[in-house]
Write an enzyme that holds these catalytic residues in place. Sequence first.
Site, PDB file in Angstrom:
ATOM      1  N   LYS A 200     -18.015   4.271  -0.505  1.00  0.00           N
ATOM      2  CA  LYS A 200     -18.055   5.237   0.598  1.00  0.00           C
ATOM      3  C   LYS A 200     -17.923   6.636   0.009  1.00  0.00           C
ATOM      4  O   LYS A 200     -16.973   6.944  -0.696  1.00  0.00           O
ATOM      5  CB  LYS A 200     -16.918   4.958   1.577  1.00  0.00           C
ATOM      6  CG  LYS A 200     -16.838   5.988   2.695  1.00  0.00           C
ATOM      7  CD  LYS A 200     -15.829   5.597   3.751  1.00  0.00           C
ATOM      8  CE  LYS A 200     -15.709   6.679   4.810  1.00  0.00           C
ATOM      9  NZ  LYS A 200     -14.760   6.311   5.855  1.00  0.00           N
ATOM     10  N   LYS A 254     -22.024   3.483   2.210  1.00  0.00           N
ATOM     11  CA  LYS A 254     -21.978   4.441   3.312  1.00  0.00           C
ATOM     12  C   LYS A 254     -21.911   5.866   2.768  1.00  0.00           C
ATOM     13  O   LYS A 254     -21.130   6.111   1.850  1.00  0.00           O
ATOM     14  CB  LYS A 254     -20.729   4.141   4.146  1.00  0.00           C
ATOM     15  CG  LYS A 254     -20.471   5.083   5.280  1.00  0.00           C
ATOM     16  CD  LYS A 254     -19.136   4.771   5.874  1.00  0.00           C
ATOM     17  CE  LYS A 254     -18.848   5.797   6.947  1.00  0.00           C
ATOM     18  NZ  LYS A 254     -17.516   5.670   7.456  1.00  0.00           N
TER      19      LYS A 254
HETATM   20  C1  PBG Z   1     -12.886   6.665   8.949  1.00  0.00           C
HETATM   21  C2  PBG Z   1     -14.324   6.471   9.151  1.00  0.00           C
HETATM   22  C3  PBG Z   1     -15.310   7.469   9.134  1.00  0.00           C
HETATM   23  C4  PBG Z   1     -16.505   6.850   9.493  1.00  0.00           C
HETATM   24  C5  PBG Z   1     -16.237   5.492   9.690  1.00  0.00           C
HETATM   25  N1  PBG Z   1     -14.869   5.271   9.459  1.00  0.00           N
HETATM   26  C6  PBG Z   1     -15.207   8.940   8.926  1.00  0.00           C
HETATM   27  C7  PBG Z   1     -14.571   9.472   7.727  1.00  0.00           C
HETATM   28  O1  PBG Z   1     -14.373   8.788   6.725  1.00  0.00           O
HETATM   29  O2  PBG Z   1     -14.231  10.649   7.781  1.00  0.00           O
HETATM   30  C8  PBG Z   1     -17.814   7.560   9.664  1.00  0.00           C
HETATM   31  C9  PBG Z   1     -18.834   6.893  10.508  1.00  0.00           C
HETATM   32  C10 PBG Z   1     -19.955   7.774  10.943  1.00  0.00           C
HETATM   33  O3  PBG Z   1     -20.069   8.946  10.541  1.00  0.00           O
HETATM   34  O4  PBG Z   1     -20.776   7.282  11.732  1.00  0.00           O
HETATM   35  N2  PBG Z   1     -12.281   6.200   7.832  1.00  0.00           N
END
Ligand code: PBG
Length: 330
Positions: A200, A254
């Site tokens: 991520k 992601k």
């Molecule tokens: C939180 C999380 C995030 C997303 C999914 N879980 C945001 C972040 O890490 O700040 C993002 C999902 C999206 O942008 O559609 N841990």
Amino acid sequence: MALGRYPTTRLRRNRHDAWTRRLVAEHALGVGDLIWPVFIAEGNGSVADIASMPGQQRVTLDRLARHVEPAVRLGIPAIALFPATPPALKDAEGTEAANPDNLTCRAARLLKREFPELGLIGDVALDPYTSHGHDGVIRDGYVANDESVAQLVRQALVEAASGIDIIAPSDMMDGRVSAIRRALDEQGFVHTRIMSYAAKYASAFYGPFREALGSDGALKGDKKTYQMDPANALEALREVAMDLEEGADMVMVKPGMPYLDIVWRVHERFGVPTFAYQVSGEYAMIAGAIERGWIDRDRAILESLMAFKRAGCAGVLTYFAPAAAELLRG
Ligand code: PBG
């Protein structure tokens, strides 16, 4: 591989008719590949549009079954729950994350009753619950790894107990998959799966999501000490390798479309169920262009999702899931 030569070989022959194009198609996108992220909120009687995500809503629990029912009817295998926690319930430690009656847990119990056959994915990370908007707890100005993992384990356990089928740690702390797996097994949740957000990235494309959850204003600083640097690819493979060794059943990359090279490498290297998240910013770009009439809605949605299949994804988390399922059924 024998390479043909023009004019004996004309690659356009196989594209001549729709039926032949169907016959030679290398990949297929199906409703079974789709996971729909759903935003939930406290309170009653509210279905609130999310401005930066045209077509997506944040719904209170009394509206949740009605909101999700069309997706279930279309055959979408699973949804992922994301709670908008009222600021009054947030604190520096993310205490609410481990409350067995938090929004996610109540939603899970309700949905399991209504739709026993629907898979439920629970995000594990503290950011919906912390006053500072970080995914972990802060010690001496730093998001502390091991203290955060301890709280993430508590969060995973209340989610599993409430009926969440797949625990999805999105926090990027080191060692959280093994800690969660061990705790789940000790408590008898041997069938609860783990889909780790293994690679991520610290991405600008999460912007609309943070607006949807109201965590945008809250976030102090950025997430670069735990989410990955977009410059790195080999590091993603190490992240995936470690999560698999720690017991992840499925891994995720992601964001999605800007990181299809990572998806492909993970798929090729490990051959495990690999997922990607077409995140809120990607959705906003496509949905925004559709709204303006700049790209063709149906084709853009399906083409963007087929790209994930081509890259090696088993499935995709996408806000287009219901729309795509409808197109695929129709
Ligand atoms: C939180 C999380 C995030 C997303 C999914 N879980 C945001 C972040 O890490 O700040 C993002 C999902 C999206 O942008 O559609 N841990």
